[in-house]
Design a protein around this motif. Structure first.
Motif, mmCIF file in Angstrom:
data_model
loop_
_atom_site.group_PDB
_atom_site.id
_atom_site.type_symbol
_atom_site.label_atom_id
_atom_site.label_comp_id
_atom_site.label_asym_id
_atom_site.label_seq_id
_atom_site.Cartn_x
_atom_site.Cartn_y
_atom_site.Cartn_z
ATOM 1 N N LEU A 241 0.835 -1.200 0.000
ATOM 2 C CA LEU A 241 0.000 0.000 0.000
ATOM 3 C C LEU A 241 0.872 1.254 0.000
ATOM 4 O O LEU A 241 0.556 2.244 -0.657
ATOM 5 C CB LEU A 241 -0.936 0.017 1.212
ATOM 6 C CG LEU A 241 -2.052 -1.026 1.205
ATOM 7 C CD1 LEU A 241 -2.887 -0.898 2.473
ATOM 8 C CD2 LEU A 241 -2.939 -0.890 -0.012
ATOM 9 N N MET A 244 2.092 1.520 -3.510
ATOM 10 C CA MET A 244 1.063 1.991 -4.438
ATOM 11 C C MET A 244 0.846 3.490 -4.267
ATOM 12 O O MET A 244 0.710 4.228 -5.241
ATOM 13 C CB MET A 244 -0.256 1.243 -4.200
ATOM 14 C CG MET A 244 -1.361 1.643 -5.165
ATOM 15 S SD MET A 244 -0.963 1.277 -6.917
ATOM 16 C CE MET A 244 -1.522 -0.452 -6.999
ATOM 17 N N ALA A 245 0.830 3.946 -3.003
ATOM 18 C CA ALA A 245 0.655 5.380 -2.772
ATOM 19 C C ALA A 245 1.781 6.166 -3.445
ATOM 20 O O ALA A 245 1.546 7.161 -4.135
ATOM 21 C CB ALA A 245 0.616 5.676 -1.271
ATOM 22 N N SER A 246 2.996 5.688 -3.259
ATOM 23 C CA SER A 246 4.129 6.396 -3.871
ATOM 24 C C SER A 246 4.034 6.380 -5.390
ATOM 25 O O SER A 246 4.322 7.368 -6.056
ATOM 26 C CB SER A 246 5.446 5.762 -3.430
ATOM 27 O OG SER A 246 5.627 5.925 -2.047
#
Lengths: 480, 480
Positions: A241, A244-246
């Motif tokens: 997660l 994915m955020a990055s």
């Protein structure tokens, strides 16, 4: 050259339309009750019923040829009314009879499939799913063609009118290109009239002149093999997660530009003339924000106006994102997977098939150690498409719209549509120029709860259609 | 000073344990069949049944006082066996009888509530949800206390033994602090023995000496009032999923440190002695990665080993993230909302109540224009806690573990537990020192499918418990 008009001639189309509004109302009331949601297999029978209803309505109007064309998915409706005039041009109207899903259902003030007339600020509105997108936009043609015949005293239209109304546009038209290829001979035409768009405002006669393309992708990131206890592993192993955020945060730079290498290579820059034409579209940003967007600000790519960002610039949009624990309370895990759905709007001359490889390369370059990625880009996608602003067909369209809106052709504004559709397939397969005639408004809440159509727009669009057939027929045959 | 031992004395505890393994097996087989999932209201009766079973088992062992203490949630079990020796110390054993949920159920090789003995690489294992966490870790005390009595020829234990086995640890022990306050007088003790942890490996006698704290939060970001059509609005209005990605990506800096201002202010740095003790724990990172983590790399805060990152450093972990469209295919929207669940592991002397304000301030500072945020940080949270390494109780524990593992007290290693629990409440309310005695292993797959306990660990832990009561009783009364 468009035939010169006299007040009585203009009024003939209008007079007929205005005298037969109840037919339009009755048509829409019946058709809108059919929940033709193509995205939901549970409504497959309704989609078929919607096609059947339309076929019946076209027959009642007088079309001598009405057929239902099956596809591996939802059926399309084909109708043809040959002109008795030798060498008459052929116009093909495109639209769709399927509608968007309605979720969340609890937000509808009136039930989505119980069409309800509401007195709105700008006049009577019809509320239902599909009221404008796209049943309203197709239904006005039923009245428009009758008005054309009545006002010209003809038994057949001045141009051969064909209609191709598909049943899967809201599901990405997966079988449309194949249908066009299969039926290419029947669909031969001199101009395609797209009937799935709209105008800037009720009293601003305008026409869409381009649509964006679309490519979609799903990204999956995997870290640990299973969800891990974050006490035992948290802080010491990669978290998908976080990755994915990055990744998604890196999709745009500080100027709001998409960072995929090569993404902008094939984008044809707007000319000064095009930017000037776009700037003429009255656009009250505050009002646009306050409407369905209820967004406090408009933001996007630096150096472009809001209208340019929506109509003329490509985008990357994260439409969905999920992973890990999403239920009530908390769960102390390092989750195994993260997912995101991203769609890219494209402009001329970007190609949907270029996006997948660009995205894959970019994801690989941005992947942290210990995280694996899967990038799924389904085949297909939608190419951008455009009208030729200088074509005679465009001139005919502008004249028709101007007449119906009591305006001048030179005052009809150009709109660049931010959305996508299979219109590029029509261009690719049939080789005919595109023009767009639509009765929608930005405040119609398409794809959202409480979709509506402003009825006055449908009446005027019916008049415009009637004018359009006459104007197209009047074009010199060798300049079409 | 621990009483000197002779081979026959040591063997007495071991002999008894080894001669009565079937009792332990039978106990676990019965108890593990009860699906006491505290997080699921549908299993409330099972949680109550689990408490009842334990109360019955404690009575059968011989505890003269066995009570079920109700709470607003799940009941706790209290048992007390007063020592007949005047002035005998009082030891309170803490554990829990509730278990984690089992999802995803399809990944369990053996049904989670049908305890199954499996021949593993390191010896026989018992597979079930709760096999170690925490029923195995509580059940060994039943056998251990009997072994103590039999091997010392006593009718009552050498120390007063109390057990407090709660029913909501896997749900965050929401009523535990209140229960402790309410029952403080009954729970008075000289040492708390936490029975919910483990050791480094089967043949590496070790004891947890600290646990991390926990604070949790849910962040909601809102953009447009409703999901918007991304053709009409995409590229021109803020997207809360983009904003959430950027926010979460900013939670850590390039060195892997959490970026909330003030987050590290109260962190007590490890002393050189503590780092040296931690480094002595044999840790095969490759094997640790290859196990449940199946992670290719270990990553985290720069400047710290993996064990330090898990046991001695605070973290921010995104446990779940969602928003927008997550179903099959694609949906071209600018979604209205984005959500994330984040938990923070804390170390001494951080306080859970500090995290919410730090997080709120940080989110507000990072919020882009047009996006609104809601940060929900439930009250409670868990403080970090630790054993006093120099206390006599710690000495007794090391001696007990060493005896059961045929080792020396000085060779028992210290582990810093990355997980959290309500143990800090025990310290706060009862004012007694903590020691940890547990039979778990890092490879037990707690909180995951296919949880197991290595039976040999339970046998040795039962022996260690038996030694511990004797060792505590032997401490000089004024140095306890």
């Amino acid at each position: 050259m468009p035939v010169s008009s006299s007040p009585e001639r203009d009024n003939a189309e209008r007079a007929y339309v205005r005298a037969h509004l109840d037919d339009l109302h009755a048509d829409l009331d019946a058709w809108l009750r059919i929940p033709s949601i193509s995205a939901d297999p549970a409504h497959a029978d309704d989609v078929a019923a919607s096609a059947a209803w339309l076929a019946g309505a076209l027959t009642r109007v007088g079309f001598p040829i009405v057929e239902i064309w099956p596809t591996p998915g939802a059926p399309a409706v084909y109708a043809e009314w040959p002109s008795a005039d030798a060498g008459a041009p052929v116009a093909l109207v495109y639209g769709h009879h399927d509608v968007q899903p309605v979720d969340p259902p609890e937000l509808w003030v009136h039930p989505p499939f119980e069409p309800t007339v509401v007195d709105g600020e700008d006049g009577p509105e019809l509320h239902a799913r599909g009221a404008i997108d796209d049943k309203g936009n197709v239904a006005f043609h039923l009245l428009g063609l009758r008005a054309h015949l009545a006002s010209t005293g003809r038994d057949t239209p001045a141009v051969t009118v064909k209609l191709l109304i598909e049943g899967e546009e809201e599901s990405g038209s997966p079988h449309f290109a194949a249908l066009l290829a299969e039926r290419r001979d029947r669909l031969a035409c001199d101009v395609v009239v797209v009937s799935d768009t709209g105008m800037a405002a009720r009293d601003i006669p305008s026409a869409v002149v381009s649509m964006r393309g679309l490519a979609d992708a799903e990204i999956t990131l995997r870290g640990p093999a299973i969800d891990l206890h974050s006490g035992s592993f948290g802080g010491a192993v990669p978290n998908p997660l976080h990755a994915m955020a990055s990744l998604l945060a890196a999709l745009h730079d500080e100027q709001g530009r998409v960072t995929l290498p090569g993404f902008y290579d094939r984008v044809r820059a707007l000319t000064d003339r095009e930017r000037e034409l776009m700037a003429r579209v009255p656009f009250d940003e505050k009002e646009w924000l306050a409407g369905p967007a209820a967004s406090r600000v408009a933001t996007g790519e630096d150096g472009f106006s809001t209208l340019e960002r929506v109509g003329a610039r490509p985008t990357a949009e994260v439409n969905g994102m999920w992973g890990g624990y999403t239920g009530p309370g908390h769960k102390t895990i390092v989750p195994a997977e993260a997912h995101a759905k991203v769609t890219f709007r494209l402009v001329a001359d970007q190609r949907p098939e270029d996006v997948g490889p660009q995205l894959r390369a970019w994801v690989e370059a941005h992947l942290p150690d210990g995280i694996e990625a899967e990038v799924h880009t389904p085949p297909g996608g939608v190419s951008p498409c455009a009208s030729d602003l200088d074509s005679p067909a465009m001139g005919a369209l502008l004249a028709a719209i101007a007449r119906a809106w009591d305006s001048e052709p030179g005052d009809v504004l150009y709109l660049r549509e931010g959305g996508s559709g299979p219109e590029a397939d029509l261009v690719d397969v049939l080789g005919a120029p595109l023009v767009f005639l639509g009765a929608g408004l930005p405040t119609d809440r398409i794809h959202s709860p409480n979709e509506r159509v402003l009825l006055e727009m449908l009446y005027r669009a019916a008049e415009a259609a009637a004018h359009l057939w006459r104007e197209l027929a009047a074009l010199p045959r060798d300049t079409r």
